[in-house]
Write a protein that holds these residues in place. Structure first.
Motif, mmCIF file in Angstrom:
data_model
loop_
_atom_site.group_PDB
_atom_site.id
_atom_site.type_symbol
_atom_site.label_atom_id
_atom_site.label_comp_id
_atom_site.label_asym_id
_atom_site.label_seq_id
_atom_site.Cartn_x
_atom_site.Cartn_y
_atom_site.Cartn_z
ATOM 1 N N GLU A 30 -14.419 19.350 -6.681
ATOM 2 C CA GLU A 30 -13.821 20.054 -5.317
ATOM 3 C C GLU A 30 -14.917 19.858 -4.194
ATOM 4 O O GLU A 30 -14.556 19.980 -3.008
ATOM 5 N N LYS A 31 -16.058 19.059 -4.481
ATOM 6 C CA LYS A 31 -17.133 18.788 -3.453
ATOM 7 C C LYS A 31 -17.170 17.383 -3.209
ATOM 8 O O LYS A 31 -18.141 17.054 -2.509
ATOM 9 N N VAL A 32 -16.600 16.466 -3.964
ATOM 10 C CA VAL A 32 -16.957 15.054 -4.138
ATOM 11 C C VAL A 32 -15.608 14.267 -3.725
ATOM 12 O O VAL A 32 -14.560 14.593 -4.150
ATOM 13 N N ARG A 33 -15.804 13.344 -2.489
ATOM 14 C CA ARG A 33 -14.569 12.541 -2.425
ATOM 15 C C ARG A 33 -14.621 11.426 -3.162
ATOM 16 O O ARG A 33 -15.581 10.719 -3.318
ATOM 17 N N TYR A 34 -13.389 10.873 -3.617
ATOM 18 C CA TYR A 34 -13.252 9.648 -4.536
ATOM 19 C C TYR A 34 -12.256 8.818 -3.827
ATOM 20 O O TYR A 34 -11.303 9.111 -3.212
ATOM 21 N N ILE A 35 -12.640 7.288 -3.940
ATOM 22 C CA ILE A 35 -11.848 6.349 -3.766
ATOM 23 C C ILE A 35 -11.606 5.540 -4.808
ATOM 24 O O ILE A 35 -12.581 4.761 -5.190
ATOM 25 N N PHE A 36 -10.378 5.457 -5.451
ATOM 26 C CA PHE A 36 -10.099 4.659 -6.702
ATOM 27 C C PHE A 36 -9.207 3.621 -6.237
ATOM 28 O O PHE A 36 -8.865 3.548 -5.143
ATOM 29 N N GLY A 37 -9.595 2.626 -6.983
ATOM 30 C CA GLY A 37 -8.965 1.420 -6.929
ATOM 31 C C GLY A 37 -9.227 0.391 -5.602
ATOM 32 O O GLY A 37 -8.845 -0.473 -5.105
ATOM 33 N N SER A 38 -10.815 0.703 -5.445
ATOM 34 C CA SER A 38 -11.330 0.093 -4.512
ATOM 35 C C SER A 38 -12.911 -0.368 -4.809
ATOM 36 O O SER A 38 -13.578 0.321 -5.814
ATOM 37 N N SER A 39 -13.754 -1.013 -4.068
ATOM 38 C CA SER A 39 -14.950 -1.571 -4.383
ATOM 39 C C SER A 39 -15.605 -1.944 -3.196
ATOM 40 O O SER A 39 -15.145 -2.232 -2.083
ATOM 41 N N ILE A 40 -16.862 -1.980 -2.988
ATOM 42 C CA ILE A 40 -17.924 -2.484 -1.832
ATOM 43 C C ILE A 40 -17.604 -3.985 -1.845
ATOM 44 O O ILE A 40 -17.974 -4.807 -3.009
ATOM 45 N N GLU A 41 -17.060 -4.443 -0.784
ATOM 46 C CA GLU A 41 -16.955 -5.923 -0.653
ATOM 47 C C GLU A 41 -18.157 -6.498 -0.121
ATOM 48 O O GLU A 41 -18.607 -7.480 -0.574
ATOM 49 N N ARG A 42 -18.850 -5.869 1.009
ATOM 50 C CA ARG A 42 -20.057 -6.278 1.426
ATOM 51 C C ARG A 42 -20.510 -5.004 2.243
ATOM 52 O O ARG A 42 -20.000 -4.167 2.642
ATOM 53 N N TYR A 43 -21.765 -5.352 2.736
ATOM 54 C CA TYR A 43 -22.547 -4.029 3.709
ATOM 55 C C TYR A 43 -23.525 -4.781 4.431
ATOM 56 O O TYR A 43 -24.015 -5.953 4.262
ATOM 57 N N GLU A 44 -23.821 -4.257 5.536
ATOM 58 C CA GLU A 44 -24.897 -4.483 6.381
ATOM 59 C C GLU A 44 -25.685 -3.446 6.748
ATOM 60 O O GLU A 44 -25.322 -2.191 7.265
ATOM 61 N N ASP A 45 -26.911 -3.465 6.385
ATOM 62 C CA ASP A 45 -28.089 -2.326 6.517
ATOM 63 C C ASP A 45 -28.478 -2.466 7.988
ATOM 64 O O ASP A 45 -29.240 -3.432 8.439
ATOM 65 N N ARG A 46 -27.995 -1.536 8.843
ATOM 66 C CA ARG A 46 -28.532 -1.563 10.376
ATOM 67 C C ARG A 46 -29.392 -0.599 10.632
ATOM 68 O O ARG A 46 -29.965 0.173 9.590
ATOM 69 N N GLU A 47 -29.835 -0.486 11.864
ATOM 70 C CA GLU A 47 -31.150 0.239 12.122
ATOM 71 C C GLU A 47 -30.811 1.763 11.919
ATOM 72 O O GLU A 47 -31.852 2.246 11.267
ATOM 73 N N GLU A 48 -29.709 2.376 11.808
ATOM 74 C CA GLU A 48 -29.683 4.007 11.847
ATOM 75 C C GLU A 48 -28.803 4.043 10.388
ATOM 76 O O GLU A 48 -29.176 4.997 9.652
ATOM 77 N N ARG A 49 -27.769 3.393 10.206
ATOM 78 C CA ARG A 49 -27.203 3.576 9.055
ATOM 79 C C ARG A 49 -26.725 2.181 8.052
ATOM 80 O O ARG A 49 -27.092 0.980 8.791
ATOM 81 N N ILE A 50 -26.048 2.484 7.000
ATOM 82 C CA ILE A 50 -25.724 1.134 6.483
ATOM 83 C C ILE A 50 -24.260 1.094 6.782
ATOM 84 O O ILE A 50 -23.443 2.137 6.323
ATOM 85 N N HIS A 51 -23.670 -0.032 7.030
ATOM 86 C CA HIS A 51 -22.240 -0.056 7.269
ATOM 87 C C HIS A 51 -21.748 -0.845 6.145
ATOM 88 O O HIS A 51 -22.115 -1.902 5.728
ATOM 89 N N VAL A 52 -20.557 -0.319 5.463
ATOM 90 C CA VAL A 52 -19.870 -0.735 4.112
ATOM 91 C C VAL A 52 -18.356 -0.955 4.534
ATOM 92 O O VAL A 52 -17.731 -0.460 5.110
ATOM 93 N N TRP A 53 -18.265 -2.395 4.081
ATOM 94 C CA TRP A 53 -16.608 -2.768 3.975
ATOM 95 C C TRP A 53 -16.105 -2.744 2.695
ATOM 96 O O TRP A 53 -16.709 -3.254 1.664
ATOM 97 N N PHE A 54 -15.101 -2.089 2.426
ATOM 98 C CA PHE A 54 -14.336 -2.143 0.931
ATOM 99 C C PHE A 54 -13.274 -2.928 0.866
ATOM 100 O O PHE A 54 -12.724 -3.606 1.716
ATOM 101 N N THR A 55 -13.116 -3.264 -0.243
ATOM 102 C CA THR A 55 -11.968 -4.148 -0.946
ATOM 103 C C THR A 55 -10.451 -3.809 -0.285
ATOM 104 O O THR A 55 -9.846 -4.677 -0.467
ATOM 105 N N ASN A 56 -10.336 -2.482 0.024
ATOM 106 C CA ASN A 56 -9.196 -2.102 0.347
ATOM 107 C C ASN A 56 -8.813 -2.140 1.999
ATOM 108 O O ASN A 56 -7.727 -1.745 2.350
ATOM 109 N N GLY A 57 -9.540 -2.816 2.701
ATOM 110 C CA GLY A 57 -9.737 -3.124 4.056
ATOM 111 C C GLY A 57 -10.401 -2.145 4.918
ATOM 112 O O GLY A 57 -9.969 -2.272 6.102
ATOM 113 N N THR A 58 -10.903 -1.082 4.514
ATOM 114 C CA THR A 58 -11.329 0.163 5.180
ATOM 115 C C THR A 58 -13.104 -0.356 5.430
ATOM 116 O O THR A 58 -13.489 -1.006 4.620
#
Length: 404
Positions: A119-147
């Motif tokens: 009830e407190k956790v969000r799940y994204i099924f059918g996808s995975s991390i395609e790539r990420y970029e560790d930026r100054e404040e946060r880490i930006h993540v691109w998923f294989t589902n296009g988001t």
């Protein structure tokens, strides 16, 4: 302030961490490449500090309700004669035996962990991390589902062949082992007089067969050998028919009930080949990305992999809850966990047994040694080491207590 945390992998490690982080009221997202929660897999156990962490999660009742009813393990020869028997310690006190009091099917444990915080956790099924970029404040993540999204921390809990680890360190830290194991389940009803006892058989050539069951209708089967690694190199991971063929050729005619089990393997739709490896890294984190469980410290056939994943999730969450800075939390996570992981991984590598040809006389010698070990219950001594006899102490985090 609540953090946005992404966990890659909805296995034991990832689900355990999601539970603890949700107690800290962080915004937790779990991404899993499978289209739904994976509830397959065979029997696993908890030992030592892993049992205590499970109890602190408040899921002991659910765990026991779904636990496998295994009474112990026996060693038999090619004629089915018992040479040794090691019963489970079900007293609730003292060390575990080779069969733990806390045996459970992987799928049942995943479901219990998922339900404890769904009830407190969000799940994204059918996808995975395609790539990420560790930026100054946060880490930006691109998923294989296009988001794509931004997070404060990314946790790689995506197993032995972790894509997260490869994005962090390339191929560094992964050491393939020669041991390869085939797991499968076959329909096999109870026969009169049969008990919930695991049965092990050792054959010449370094071949090991294990059967066990968690219900009266199915049998779990394990085939293990050091001598199929070269042939498996020509078979793609996940090529079930190719992997079955390799194990069938390796184990055909080795005695006991092996040929009967191989015949049933042909039609099994629940088969998995584990090409074992050891993951040893100088660091488990890099920037805002950290590894957990097999992704960071796989311990191969130590028997402590599940416990290490559960313990690691607890320590990582505890340090995140305690520290003021993320960098401090990740440093403390490594400092506290590494001594425990190094003890578990000690000796888990090829080399010692490589000189043993496992000829007939050598196998007979092993049987005599195990027979004597059964007389003196050496399993209790080994269990004591797995149950925390190395002196490592489990941290206590006030931030994770139920009354906090």
């Amino acid at each position: 302030m609540p953090l946005r945390i992404l966990i890659s992998g909805a296995g034991i490690a990832g689900l355990s961490l999601a539970y603890w982080l949700s107690k800290l009221d962080h915004s937790v997202t779990v991404v899993e490449r499978s289209p739904a929660l994976r509830t397959n897999g065979l029997q696993l156990d908890l030992r030592g500090h892993g049992i205590e962490v499970m109890k602190r999660m408040g899921i002991e009742a659910a765990f026991r309700e779904n636990s496998a009813p295994e009474l112990g393990i026996q060693l038999v020869d090619t004629h089915g004669r018992r040479w040794a028997y090691f019963g489970a310690n079900t007293t609730g006190k003292g060390s575990q035996s080779f069969t733990s009091e806390f045996e459970i099917m992987r799928g049942d444990f995943c479901r219990i962990l998922h339900d404890a915080a769904k009830e407190k956790v969000r799940y994204i099924f059918g996808s995975s991390i395609e790539r990420y970029e560790d930026r100054e404040e946060r880490i930006h993540v691109w998923f294989t589902n296009g988001t794509d999204e931004e997070f404060d921390l990314v946790v790689g809990a995506d197993g032995l062949y972790s894509r997260t680890r490869k994005m962090m360190f390339g191929s560094d830290g992964f050491h393939p082992l020669r041991e390869n194991i085939a797991y499968l389940r076959i329909p096999k009803p109870f026969i009169p007089g049969e008990e919930y006892v695991a049965t092990a058989y050792v054959a010449p050539g370094g071949k090991f067969v294990l059967t066990r069951r968690n219900n009266p209708d199915e049998l779990q089967v394990y085939f293990s050998s050091k001598h199929v690694s070269e042939r498996l190199e020509d078979v793609a991971r996940g090529d079930v028919e190719g992997e079955k063929a390799v194990f069938a050729d390796e184990f055909r005619g080795v005695g006991w009930r092996t040929d009967e089990l191989l015949a049933a393997m042909k039609d099994s739709d629940d088969f998995y080949c584990e090409r074992q490896g050891l993951v040893k890294l100088n660091r488990w984190s890099k920037g805002r990305v950290v590894l957990l469980g097999d992704a960071g410290f796989c311990s191969a056939a130590s028997g402590m992999g599940t416990s290490a994943a559960v313990i690691g999730a607890y320590v990582l969450a505890g340090e995140i809850g305690r520290a003021g800075r993320m960098g401090d939390a990740l440093e403390e996570y490594e400092r506290k966990m590494r001594p425990h992981v190094e003890r578990i991984q000690g000796g888990m590598k090829d080399g010692f047994w490589d000189g043993v040809r496992w000829k007939g006389w050598q196998v007979r010698a092993v049987y005599w040694v195990i027979w004597m070990a059964g007389l003196v219950r050496v399993d209790r001594v080994l269990g004591w080491m797995g149950d925390g006899g190395d002196g490592w102490e489990l941290p206590d985090y006030e931030e994770l207590r139920d009354d906090n």
